[in-house]
Design a protein around this motif. Structure first.
Motif, PDB file in Angstrom:
ATOM      1  N   ASP A   1      -3.686  -1.559  -6.448  1.00  0.00           N
ATOM      2  CA  ASP A   1      -4.522  -1.242  -7.545  1.00  0.00           C
ATOM      3  C   ASP A   1      -5.277   0.208  -7.478  1.00  0.00           C
ATOM      4  O   ASP A   1      -6.210   0.274  -8.261  1.00  0.00           O
ATOM      5  CB  ASP A   1      -5.561  -2.512  -7.869  1.00  0.00           C
ATOM      6  N   GLY A   2      -4.885   1.002  -6.533  1.00  0.00           N
ATOM      7  CA  GLY A   2      -5.439   2.350  -6.341  1.00  0.00           C
ATOM      8  C   GLY A   2      -6.789   2.508  -5.654  1.00  0.00           C
ATOM      9  O   GLY A   2      -7.451   3.538  -5.693  1.00  0.00           O
ATOM     10  N   ARG A   3      -7.349   1.497  -4.756  1.00  0.00           N
ATOM     11  CA  ARG A   3      -8.436   1.532  -4.244  1.00  0.00           C
ATOM     12  C   ARG A   3      -8.045   2.273  -2.751  1.00  0.00           C
ATOM     13  O   ARG A   3      -7.084   2.006  -2.231  1.00  0.00           O
ATOM     14  CB  ARG A   3      -8.992   0.046  -3.937  1.00  0.00           C
ATOM     15  N   ARG A   4      -8.867   2.831  -2.217  1.00  0.00           N
ATOM     16  CA  ARG A   4      -8.698   3.715  -1.033  1.00  0.00           C
ATOM     17  C   ARG A   4      -9.163   2.648   0.170  1.00  0.00           C
ATOM     18  O   ARG A   4     -10.309   2.084  -0.012  1.00  0.00           O
ATOM     19  CB  ARG A   4      -9.622   4.886  -0.809  1.00  0.00           C
ATOM     20  N   VAL A   5      -8.358   2.624   1.098  1.00  0.00           N
ATOM     21  CA  VAL A   5      -8.797   1.645   2.349  1.00  0.00           C
ATOM     22  C   VAL A   5      -8.729   2.561   3.591  1.00  0.00           C
ATOM     23  O   VAL A   5      -7.959   3.225   4.018  1.00  0.00           O
ATOM     24  CB  VAL A   5      -7.499   0.581   2.505  1.00  0.00           C
TER      25      VAL A   5
ATOM     26  N   VAL B   1      -3.837   3.216   0.347  1.00  0.00           N
ATOM     27  CA  VAL B   1      -4.129   3.099  -1.149  1.00  0.00           C
ATOM     28  C   VAL B   1      -3.584   1.738  -1.631  1.00  0.00           C
ATOM     29  O   VAL B   1      -2.393   1.742  -1.471  1.00  0.00           O
ATOM     30  CB  VAL B   1      -3.721   4.317  -2.008  1.00  0.00           C
ATOM     31  N   THR B   2      -4.473   0.909  -2.016  1.00  0.00           N
ATOM     32  CA  THR B   2      -3.979  -0.274  -2.303  1.00  0.00           C
ATOM     33  C   THR B   2      -3.216  -0.349  -3.720  1.00  0.00           C
ATOM     34  O   THR B   2      -3.058   0.759  -4.196  1.00  0.00           O
ATOM     35  CB  THR B   2      -5.271  -1.334  -2.862  1.00  0.00           C
TER      36      THR B   2
ATOM     37  N   TRP C   1      -7.979  -5.882   1.866  1.00  0.00           N
ATOM     38  CA  TRP C   1      -8.347  -5.488   0.614  1.00  0.00           C
ATOM     39  C   TRP C   1      -8.251  -6.756  -0.712  1.00  0.00           C
ATOM     40  O   TRP C   1      -8.618  -6.545  -1.844  1.00  0.00           O
ATOM     41  CB  TRP C   1      -7.501  -4.494  -0.068  1.00  0.00           C
TER      42      TRP C   1
ATOM     43  N   CYS D   1       0.851  -1.253  -0.025  1.00  0.00           N
ATOM     44  CA  CYS D   1       0.061  -0.119   0.001  1.00  0.00           C
ATOM     45  C   CYS D   1       0.868   1.299  -0.012  1.00  0.00           C
ATOM     46  O   CYS D   1       1.828   1.153   0.639  1.00  0.00           O
ATOM     47  CB  CYS D   1      -0.885   0.201   1.294  1.00  0.00           C
TER      48      CYS D   1
ATOM     49  N   GLU E   1     -14.815   8.118   2.206  1.00  0.00           N
ATOM     50  CA  GLU E   1     -14.992   7.518   0.755  1.00  0.00           C
ATOM     51  C   GLU E   1     -14.237   6.408   0.491  1.00  0.00           C
ATOM     52  O   GLU E   1     -13.506   6.292  -0.397  1.00  0.00           O
ATOM     53  CB  GLU E   1     -14.586   8.530  -0.460  1.00  0.00           C
TER      54      GLU E   1
ATOM     55  N   HIS F   1     -13.094   2.738  -0.732  1.00  0.00           N
ATOM     56  CA  HIS F   1     -13.452   1.552  -1.620  1.00  0.00           C
ATOM     57  C   HIS F   1     -13.395   0.175  -0.844  1.00  0.00           C
ATOM     58  O   HIS F   1     -14.032  -0.774  -0.894  1.00  0.00           O
ATOM     59  CB  HIS F   1     -12.405   1.433  -2.578  1.00  0.00           C
ATOM     60  N   VAL F   2     -12.617   0.154   0.281  1.00  0.00           N
ATOM     61  CA  VAL F   2     -12.446  -0.948   1.235  1.00  0.00           C
ATOM     62  C   VAL F   2     -12.393  -0.544   2.586  1.00  0.00           C
ATOM     63  O   VAL F   2     -11.686   0.517   2.934  1.00  0.00           O
ATOM     64  CB  VAL F   2     -11.071  -1.851   0.857  1.00  0.00           C
TER      65      VAL F   2
END
Length: 255
Positions: free
Chosen positions: A170-174, A167-168, A249, A148, A204, A206-207
């Motif tokens: 692959d771009g996802r917000r954790v 941020v993972t 994630w 991350c 906001e 994602h995970v």
């Protein structure tokens, strides 16, 4: 010279009368001798190349065979010839067995087996000995370890339910909330409700995941499933720490 009727003249130079029984015994003994000599020769032939002592054994057998034939020509008794031959074969067999018993076993060079590689396990943190801040920092380090970026510890007053942001790959917000509870203090549905009210709308995410050193109550798990929040209990946390399980994630989010 005048002879009277009925008087017999003794024969001079008369040949010895043929004895069928004695002749048969001699031939039978000779056949047994040949068979036994052949057996000894067969046993000795396999080891004569490895043990030079077998040559002496064969020479000894040949000498005894020659003496036996010579003595037979001198019309020795059948019993004496059998006894002499048996003694010779017994000594020869004993010598052959001694040679076989003392023959060293061939040395075999076995390749040394390579030692099995040992897998060094990462040290397991003592989460129970940590306070709340140290536990949040440990979870943040797990996120950094697993790729991350932008990892940030934001726990404290006014955190709005978020303790670790990342941020993972692959771009996802954790968004992670950390609960350093004892084993007897389970995470209840109220904790999940407070986290669920801000993780998606405010942060906001994602995970969204709640990580604890304890466990979850059944109502808390039910609420988390309805809201799509991942629950990481003590067992799952240890597996994540050891690399034996995917990070939060990496697991499929609840529908």
């Amino acid at each position: 010279m005048t002879t009277t009727p009925g008087e017999r003249i003794p024969a001079t130079g008369r040949r010895r009368r043929f004895d069928l029984h004695s002749t048969a015994m001699q031939f039978g003994l000779l056949a047994v001798l040949v068979l036994m000599l052949g057996l000894v020769a067969r046993v000795a032939a396999g080891a004569i190349g490895r043990r030079p002592g077998w040559i002496a054994v064969l020479a000894l057998l040949a000498v005894f065979a020659f003496l036996a034939v010579r003595r037979r020509r001198r019309r020795r008794s059948v019993a004496q010839l059998a006894r002499t031959t048996a003694d010779a074969l017994d000594r020869a067999t004993g010598t052959a067995m001694d040679e076989l018993e003392t023959e060293p076993a061939p040395a075999t060079d076995l390749p040394a087996s390579a030692p099995e590689p040992t897998v060094a396990l990462p040290p397991l943190p003592d989460y129970d000995a940590m306070d709340a801040d140290e536990f949040e920092q440990a979870v943040a380090e797990l996120c950094e370890r697993d790729g991350c970026t932008g990892v940030e510890v934001v726990g404290g007053a006014g955190d709005l339910g978020a303790d670790v942001l990342a941020v993972t790959p692959d771009g996802r917000r954790v968004v992670l909330q950390c609960k350093r509870y004892s084993a007897t203090n389970k995470v209840g549905s109220q904790d999940l409700q407070r986290f669920g009210g801000t993780c998606f709308t405010v942060h906001e995410a994602h995970v969204a995941a709640l990580v604890t050193t304890s466990d979850f109550t059944a109502p808390a798990l039910e609420y988390a499933e309805q809201c799509g929040i991942l629950c990481v209990d003590r067992e799952a946390l240890l597996a994540w720490t050891l690399g034996a399980a995917l990070p939060p994630w990496g697991a499929p989010a609840p529908a």
